[in-house]
Design an enzyme around this catalytic site. Sequence first.
Site, PDB file in Angstrom:
ATOM      1  N   GLU A  40      -1.883   3.768  -0.811  1.00 30.54           N
ATOM      2  CA  GLU A  40      -2.854   3.963   0.648  1.00 30.54           C
ATOM      3  C   GLU A  40      -3.475   5.287   0.269  1.00 30.54           C
ATOM      4  O   GLU A  40      -2.923   6.319   0.547  1.00 30.54           O
ATOM      5  CB  GLU A  40      -1.775   4.250   1.760  1.00 30.54           C
ATOM      6  CG  GLU A  40      -2.450   4.564   2.846  1.00 30.54           C
ATOM      7  CD  GLU A  40      -1.112   4.621   3.863  1.00 30.54           C
ATOM      8  OE1 GLU A  40      -1.854   5.689   4.879  1.00 30.54           O
ATOM      9  OE2 GLU A  40       0.017   4.295   3.976  1.00 30.54           O
ATOM     10  N   ARG A  44      -8.133  11.414   5.481  1.00 29.40           N
ATOM     11  CA  ARG A  44      -8.123  12.605   5.850  1.00 29.40           C
ATOM     12  C   ARG A  44      -9.132  13.490   5.171  1.00 29.40           C
ATOM     13  O   ARG A  44      -9.052  14.527   5.762  1.00 29.40           O
ATOM     14  CB  ARG A  44      -6.682  13.047   5.741  1.00 29.40           C
ATOM     15  CG  ARG A  44      -5.675  12.436   6.266  1.00 29.40           C
ATOM     16  CD  ARG A  44      -4.165  12.802   5.960  1.00 29.40           C
ATOM     17  NE  ARG A  44      -3.130  12.010   6.590  1.00 29.40           N
ATOM     18  CZ  ARG A  44      -1.805  12.099   6.357  1.00 29.40           C
ATOM     19  NH1 ARG A  44      -1.197  13.026   5.532  1.00 29.40           N
ATOM     20  NH2 ARG A  44      -0.924  11.186   6.770  1.00 29.40           N
ATOM     21  N   THR A  68      -4.924   6.367   7.449  1.00 30.79           N
ATOM     22  CA  THR A  68      -5.506   7.208   8.448  1.00 30.79           C
ATOM     23  C   THR A  68      -6.673   6.633   9.094  1.00 30.79           C
ATOM     24  O   THR A  68      -7.824   7.430   9.209  1.00 30.79           O
ATOM     25  CB  THR A  68      -5.505   8.741   7.951  1.00 30.79           C
ATOM     26  OG1 THR A  68      -4.680   9.085   7.083  1.00 30.79           O
ATOM     27  CG2 THR A  68      -5.776   9.655   9.216  1.00 30.79           C
ATOM     28  N   LYS A 128       3.746   0.477  11.211  1.00 31.45           N
ATOM     29  CA  LYS A 128       3.959   1.842  10.723  1.00 31.45           C
ATOM     30  C   LYS A 128       5.011   2.646  11.805  1.00 31.45           C
ATOM     31  O   LYS A 128       4.383   2.350  12.838  1.00 31.45           O
ATOM     32  CB  LYS A 128       2.666   2.538  10.426  1.00 31.45           C
ATOM     33  CG  LYS A 128       2.944   3.964   9.922  1.00 31.45           C
ATOM     34  CD  LYS A 128       1.610   4.613   9.504  1.00 31.45           C
ATOM     35  CE  LYS A 128       1.772   5.807   8.961  1.00 31.45           C
ATOM     36  NZ  LYS A 128       0.566   6.524   8.417  1.00 31.45           N
TER      37      LYS A 128
END
Length: 212
Positions: A40, A44, A68, A128
């Site tokens: 993943e 960011r 994210t 998640k």
Amino acid sequence: MTVEDRIGSSYLIPVVVMDDAGRAGDTAGALLAGGVDIMEITLRTEAGLAAIEKAAKAHPDMLVGGGTILSLEQCREAVSRGAAFIVSPGYDPEIVDYCQKNSVAVFPGCVTPTEITLALKAGVDVIKFFPANVYGGVKALKALAGPFPRLRFIPTGGVDLSNLEEFVIPQVFAVGGGWLCDRKAVNAGNYGEITGTCAKSVEIVKKTRLFR
């Protein structure tokens, strides 16, 4: 095998923060060498989208996802760059709807019963759970599984080699974390460290699954 099947089988999702997209291919190779074929890559940093594209092209056997993801625009761009799955820190109905309509696996972040209910109503049964260490860890996962028996979790945050074994439980679909792909190791080109950590983590999961 579907994307969900591959992730569930691997049980490990490295959360990868890339400062230099040029290192994406070597990073993916280091993960694969350690027995992990999922990654993943988060958005960011500004290098995130390019890193997704480079990793997916360099290693077609690596299942690359975008993490994210905070907006529908980011989601679309990540998918266009080669992301096979999408992970968001919170529940965004627009992102979930887009992924479902385009057959992209999506794992939104949910920690409260209200958020979980919204996800289930939308047809999402794997979420998640972030940050897991802040919101109660394994105890919270087991408690939430009571009223939501068909839900499974991807706990992320606070998991590492020292406590990974605790998270190998029926309620957990897979475990995510940065410990599998240390940011400093990536930036230093210390790919052997990444491979070693992945191999140790894979062994812990295999051994624990045998006895549970």
